[in-house]
Design a protein around this motif. Structure first.
Motif, PDB file in Angstrom:
ATOM      1  N   HIS A   1       0.669  -1.605   0.137  1.00 11.56           N
ATOM      2  CA  HIS A   1       0.405  -0.037  -0.056  1.00 11.56           C
ATOM      3  C   HIS A   1       1.233   1.369  -0.047  1.00 11.56           C
ATOM      4  O   HIS A   1       1.816   1.550   0.731  1.00 11.56           O
ATOM      5  N   SER A   2       1.061   1.832  -0.543  1.00  5.76           N
ATOM      6  CA  SER A   2       1.223   3.771  -0.811  1.00  5.76           C
ATOM      7  C   SER A   2       1.495   4.325   0.243  1.00  5.76           C
ATOM      8  O   SER A   2       2.083   5.127   0.609  1.00  5.76           O
ATOM      9  N   ASP A   3       0.610   4.089   1.382  1.00  5.45           N
ATOM     10  CA  ASP A   3       0.708   4.689   1.907  1.00  5.45           C
ATOM     11  C   ASP A   3       1.291   4.228   3.846  1.00  5.45           C
ATOM     12  O   ASP A   3       0.815   4.706   4.957  1.00  5.45           O
ATOM     13  N   ASN A   4       1.359   3.196   3.244  1.00  4.68           N
ATOM     14  CA  ASN A   4       2.168   2.582   4.647  1.00  4.68           C
ATOM     15  C   ASN A   4       3.262   3.031   5.587  1.00  4.68           C
ATOM     16  O   ASN A   4       2.863   3.023   6.525  1.00  4.68           O
ATOM     17  N   ALA A   5       3.826   4.196   5.137  1.00  4.61           N
ATOM     18  CA  ALA A   5       5.215   4.828   5.141  1.00  4.61           C
ATOM     19  C   ALA A   5       4.123   5.675   6.674  1.00  4.61           C
ATOM     20  O   ALA A   5       4.463   5.924   7.402  1.00  4.61           O
ATOM     21  N   ASP A   6       3.399   6.833   6.059  1.00 11.26           N
ATOM     22  CA  ASP A   6       2.294   7.037   6.820  1.00 11.26           C
ATOM     23  C   ASP A   6       2.500   6.369   7.736  1.00 11.26           C
ATOM     24  O   ASP A   6       1.843   7.278   8.832  1.00 11.26           O
ATOM     25  N   LEU A   7       1.045   5.699   7.578  1.00 14.10           N
ATOM     26  CA  LEU A   7       0.281   4.546   8.618  1.00 14.10           C
ATOM     27  C   LEU A   7       1.078   3.844  10.234  1.00 14.10           C
ATOM     28  O   LEU A   7       1.060   4.386  10.622  1.00 14.10           O
ATOM     29  N   GLU A   8       2.440   4.183   9.174  1.00 11.60           N
ATOM     30  CA  GLU A   8       3.381   2.910  10.222  1.00 11.60           C
ATOM     31  C   GLU A   8       3.642   4.487  11.041  1.00 11.60           C
ATOM     32  O   GLU A   8       3.992   4.783  12.393  1.00 11.60           O
ATOM     33  N   SER A   9       4.081   5.673  10.456  1.00 16.15           N
ATOM     34  CA  SER A   9       5.049   6.593  11.395  1.00 16.15           C
ATOM     35  C   SER A   9       3.553   7.479  12.517  1.00 16.15           C
ATOM     36  O   SER A   9       3.868   8.171  13.372  1.00 16.15           O
ATOM     37  N   LEU A  10       2.418   7.031  11.874  1.00 12.89           N
ATOM     38  CA  LEU A  10       1.651   7.683  13.549  1.00 12.89           C
ATOM     39  C   LEU A  10       0.983   6.598  14.065  1.00 12.89           C
ATOM     40  O   LEU A  10       0.711   6.981  15.222  1.00 12.89           O
ATOM     41  N   VAL A  11       1.903   5.725  14.126  1.00 10.54           N
ATOM     42  CA  VAL A  11       1.768   4.327  14.877  1.00 10.54           C
ATOM     43  C   VAL A  11       2.572   4.583  15.821  1.00 10.54           C
ATOM     44  O   VAL A  11       2.417   4.746  17.597  1.00 10.54           O
ATOM     45  N   SER A  12       3.937   4.661  15.601  1.00  9.23           N
ATOM     46  CA  SER A  12       5.070   5.364  16.127  1.00  9.23           C
ATOM     47  C   SER A  12       5.030   6.945  17.130  1.00  9.23           C
ATOM     48  O   SER A  12       5.031   7.227  18.198  1.00  9.23           O
ATOM     49  N   ALA A  13       4.098   7.454  16.392  1.00 17.23           N
ATOM     50  CA  ALA A  13       3.158   9.143  17.228  1.00 17.23           C
ATOM     51  C   ALA A  13       2.354   8.901  18.188  1.00 17.23           C
ATOM     52  O   ALA A  13       2.025   9.810  18.657  1.00 17.23           O
ATOM     53  N   GLY A  14       2.021   7.585  18.237  1.00 13.40           N
ATOM     54  CA  GLY A  14       0.855   6.912  19.042  1.00 13.40           C
ATOM     55  C   GLY A  14      -0.371   7.532  18.552  1.00 13.40           C
ATOM     56  O   GLY A  14      -1.899   7.138  19.922  1.00 13.40           O
ATOM     57  N   LEU A  15      -0.605   7.852  17.600  1.00 12.94           N
ATOM     58  CA  LEU A  15      -2.334   8.006  17.012  1.00 12.94           C
ATOM     59  C   LEU A  15      -2.459   7.062  16.260  1.00 12.94           C
ATOM     60  O   LEU A  15      -3.884   7.069  15.932  1.00 12.94           O
ATOM     61  N   MET A  16      -2.205   6.076  15.682  1.00  7.92           N
ATOM     62  CA  MET A  16      -2.599   5.033  15.724  1.00  7.92           C
ATOM     63  C   MET A  16      -1.746   3.111  16.042  1.00  7.92           C
ATOM     64  O   MET A  16      -1.091   3.663  16.816  1.00  7.92           O
ATOM     65  N   THR A  17      -2.690   2.461  15.755  1.00  6.50           N
ATOM     66  CA  THR A  17      -2.735   0.988  16.479  1.00  6.50           C
ATOM     67  C   THR A  17      -1.827   0.215  15.302  1.00  6.50           C
ATOM     68  O   THR A  17      -3.144   1.107  14.491  1.00  6.50           O
TER      69      THR A  17
END
Length: 161
Positions: A36-52
């Motif tokens: 998926h093209s947005d995996n890097a953004d999604l993983e950075s949101l996980v790192s920031a604690g905004l997503m799991t």
């Protein structure tokens, strides 16, 4: 408050199913495949604690990941929504659900078509409203023209007084 790009906020809003018109979240997931093209953004949101994130259910592809927005991410996503636009009169009419036509809801005196059923008006038509009444005519077109003439005469009479 953690910084997130506008694109990342859009991803969280999409995961929650919210937008300018629908501001209440009705879901909380984002299923992404390994390419998926947005995996890097999604993983950075996980790192920031905004997503799991967690592995996708077994019916999905082997490397798929399901992302969920945390409470902190939800606050950011909702706060970033633009103010809702003011409803148009027609949108208010649709939401009102009164059973009237739009013209009636606006308070416009819509003329009614009467159908003659007794002699001498059997099979004839005329248009009538609170403002004027046309003559009995053989066709709808003629009845409309008669109504317009009567309406114009009524208006001239009111203006003369």
């Amino acid at each position: 408050m953690t910084k997130a790009t506008q694109h990342q906020i859009g991803l969280m809003q999409h995961a929650l199913g919210i937008n300018e018109r629908h501001r209440e979240p009705y879901r909380n997931y984002f299923l992404a495949s390994s390419g998926h093209s947005d995996n890097a953004d999604l993983e950075s949101l996980v790192s920031a604690g905004l997503m799991t994130s967690r592995a996708a259910p077994s019916f999905c592809a082997e490397n798929d990941v399901v992302y969920h927005v945390t409470d902190a991410g939800q606050e950011i996503a909702i706060a970033a929504l633009p103010e809702p636009k003011k409803r148009t009169r027609y949108q208010e009419y649709l939401a009102a659900d009164y059973g009237y036509s739009f013209a009636e809801w606006l308070g416009i005196d819509v003329p009614k078509i009467e159908y003659g059923s007794w002699y001498p008006n059997d099979g004839k038509f005329r248009m009538v409203s609170h403002r004027a009444a046309g003559e009995w005519c053989d066709t709808h077109k003629a009845a409309k023209a008669s109504y317009k003439r009567a309406l114009s005469a009524s208006k001239e009479l009111r203006e003369a007084v």
